[in-house]
Motif scaffolding. Structure first.
Motif, PDB file in Angstrom:
ATOM      1  N   UNK A  41       7.532  14.782   3.089  1.00  0.00           N
ATOM      2  CA  UNK A  41       7.310  14.128   4.381  1.00  0.00           C
ATOM      3  C   UNK A  41       6.505  12.850   4.191  1.00  0.00           C
ATOM      4  N   UNK A  42       5.528  12.894   3.296  1.00  0.00           N
ATOM      5  CA  UNK A  42       4.672  11.730   3.064  1.00  0.00           C
ATOM      6  C   UNK A  42       5.492  10.546   2.560  1.00  0.00           C
ATOM      7  N   UNK A  43       6.330  10.800   1.573  1.00  0.00           N
ATOM      8  CA  UNK A  43       7.174   9.730   1.026  1.00  0.00           C
ATOM      9  C   UNK A  43       8.123   9.207   2.099  1.00  0.00           C
ATOM     10  N   UNK A  44       8.779  10.123   2.803  1.00  0.00           N
ATOM     11  CA  UNK A  44       9.759   9.719   3.810  1.00  0.00           C
ATOM     12  C   UNK A  44       9.155   8.930   4.956  1.00  0.00           C
ATOM     13  N   UNK A  45       8.012   9.397   5.468  1.00  0.00           N
ATOM     14  CA  UNK A  45       7.397   8.712   6.602  1.00  0.00           C
ATOM     15  C   UNK A  45       6.803   7.367   6.206  1.00  0.00           C
ATOM     16  N   UNK A  96       0.837  -1.198   0.000  1.00  0.00           N
ATOM     17  CA  UNK A  96       0.000   0.000   0.000  1.00  0.00           C
ATOM     18  C   UNK A  96       0.873   1.251   0.000  1.00  0.00           C
ATOM     19  N   UNK A  97       1.921   1.258   0.824  1.00  0.00           N
ATOM     20  CA  UNK A  97       2.797   2.433   0.886  1.00  0.00           C
ATOM     21  C   UNK A  97       3.524   2.674  -0.432  1.00  0.00           C
ATOM     22  N   UNK A 110       0.179  13.474  -4.181  1.00  0.00           N
ATOM     23  CA  UNK A 110      -0.144  13.157  -2.794  1.00  0.00           C
ATOM     24  C   UNK A 110      -1.654  13.047  -2.587  1.00  0.00           C
ATOM     25  N   UNK A 111      -2.433  13.812  -3.328  1.00  0.00           N
ATOM     26  CA  UNK A 111      -3.887  13.685  -3.243  1.00  0.00           C
ATOM     27  C   UNK A 111      -4.319  12.270  -3.639  1.00  0.00           C
ATOM     28  N   UNK A 112      -3.750  11.762  -4.721  1.00  0.00           N
ATOM     29  CA  UNK A 112      -4.070  10.401  -5.165  1.00  0.00           C
ATOM     30  C   UNK A 112      -3.578   9.373  -4.148  1.00  0.00           C
ATOM     31  N   UNK A 134       4.246   5.626  -5.557  1.00  0.00           N
ATOM     32  CA  UNK A 134       4.187   5.620  -7.029  1.00  0.00           C
ATOM     33  C   UNK A 134       3.299   6.752  -7.538  1.00  0.00           C
ATOM     34  N   UNK A 135       2.195   7.000  -6.827  1.00  0.00           N
ATOM     35  CA  UNK A 135       1.310   8.107  -7.216  1.00  0.00           C
ATOM     36  C   UNK A 135       2.029   9.439  -7.103  1.00  0.00           C
ATOM     37  N   UNK A 136       2.780   9.616  -6.021  1.00  0.00           N
ATOM     38  CA  UNK A 136       3.488  10.883  -5.809  1.00  0.00           C
ATOM     39  C   UNK A 136       4.609  11.057  -6.826  1.00  0.00           C
ATOM     40  N   UNK A 137       5.361   9.996  -7.069  1.00  0.00           N
ATOM     41  CA  UNK A 137       6.490  10.088  -8.004  1.00  0.00           C
ATOM     42  C   UNK A 137       6.036  10.210  -9.451  1.00  0.00           C
ATOM     43  N   UNK A 138       4.776   9.875  -9.715  1.00  0.00           N
ATOM     44  CA  UNK A 138       4.226  10.076 -11.060  1.00  0.00           C
ATOM     45  C   UNK A 138       3.895  11.547 -11.322  1.00  0.00           C
ATOM     46  N   UNK A 139       3.908  12.342 -10.266  1.00  0.00           N
ATOM     47  CA  UNK A 139       3.704  13.787 -10.373  1.00  0.00           C
ATOM     48  C   UNK A 139       5.073  14.431 -10.590  1.00  0.00           C
TER      49      UNK A 139
END
Length: 339
Positions: A251-255, A172-173, A198-200, A178-183
């Motif tokens: 922060x989202x990716x790191x955490x 899940x993480x 991050x919204x996705x 993947x959603x964030x890095x696609x941005x």
């Protein structure tokens, strides 16, 4: 109302990865007063995207007139390293470059977070914790700290958490990352970088925080002729927007990687051997409908922590039941005399 406190430690923290985090800053909240015997400390460890003010996100459990309250207890909650609510995080200035870390922020493990809590406890002249409590990622911190300093806490309460993060949880993480890095904006290293991704990611995460019955109960359509614009679709978008307005993608990716790193058995021979180091009286609680941290994980903790009890809360809320089921949590805290 307690205000956010900032401790500029002046310490460069040696991280588990081998990296050095310079000039560690810790944001934290305290409520109440430490008594003369220093015997009334309740330390709350927060989860993934929360802040260090549990009266905001654990209403019904922490605060005036609740079971964990500032009249009786000295309540402490520290913002975890990597989070954007006061502690050193990817948007902080890297003293080596004079610019924010952004995507270059080092990996912070759950064990690193526990070490930061230990530093703050020493700074606050806390010698003993009456109750150390946390759910989800907060519970992971509770376990790590209880293993590192087994004589420091009298009671621990872990809710909807685990000894090692599961392949299901990591999947899940990774899907969220993947959603964030696609941005593409993520790689521009700006404060709003990766915001759409991050919204996705939040929408994906929310599915794991709920359950089939949660959505059926709260988001079911009553209009039989509808062809589009479903209630649940609007809800998912709303939750994505809501997080994007208060958090950052770095922060989202790191955490999320911090959570993936969680394994109490690392460098301790085995998970079972690590859990046996815990001396505190432990209460391990499951949320029956939790698909992200299923009850088998808390039963495993109970079976391997020597002085432990196990309880199951029946809830429609899925994993988020650890935040929302404050009435049964209160009853269990009182039943097991954790305070």
């Amino acid at each position: 109302m307690s205000k956010l406190k900032i401790w500029e430690t002046g310490i460069s923290l040696n991280l588990e990865s081998g990296d050095l985090l310079p000039n560690l800053t810790i944001g934290y909240h305290t409520f109440g007063t430490l008594n003369k015997l220093k015997s009334n400390v309740v330390w709350v460890c927060h989860a993934f995207t929360a802040n260090s003010n549990p009266t905001e996100w654990w209403t019904g459990l922490v605060g005036n007139d609740f079971v964990i309250n500032p009249k009786e207890h000295f309540i402490v909650c520290a913002n975890i390293i990597g989070s954007c609510y006061g502690s050193t995080n990817p948007l902080s200035l890297n003293p080596l470059t004079g610019k924010p870390f952004y995507s270059a922020f080092p990996l912070i493990t759950i064990r690193d977070m526990a070490k930061a809590h230990i530093l703050l406890a020493k700074q606050l002249k806390i010698d003993k914790i009456k109750l150390l409590i946390g759910g989800s990622m907060g519970g992971q911190q509770v376990l790590e700290w209880s293993i590192i300093q087994p004589d420091f806490m009298e009671n621990i309460l872990v809710i909807a958490t685990n000894a090692v993060h599961s392949p299901f949880g990591i999947a899940f993480n990774e899907s969220q990352r993947m959603s964030i890095l696609a941005d593409a904006s993520y790689f521009k290293n700006t404060q709003d970088g990766g915001k759409l991704g991050m919204k996705a990611a939040r929408s994906t995460a929310l599915i794991s925080y709920r359950s089939y019955n949660t959505y059926l109960h709260f988001q079911k359509e009553t209009e039989t002729e509808k062809l589009d614009d479903y209630k649940v679709a609007s809800y998912q978008r709303y939750q994505g927007d809501k997080l994007a307005n208060r958090f950052n993608a770095y922060s989202y990716v790191g955490l999320s990687k911090s959570m993936d790193s969680h394994n109490v058995g690392r460098t301790r021979n085995s998970i079972e051997e690590a859990l046996k180091k815990i001396k505190a009286k432990a209460l391990c609680i499951s949320i029956k409908s939790d698909i992200l941290f299923p009850k088998e994980e808390q039963k495993y903790l109970h079976e391997n922590i020597e002085h432990s009890k196990y309880e199951l809360i029946d809830s429609v809320y899925g994993h988020d039941g650890f935040l929302l089921e404050t009435k049964p949590l209160t009853k269990l805290i009182l039943k097991h005399k954790l305070l």
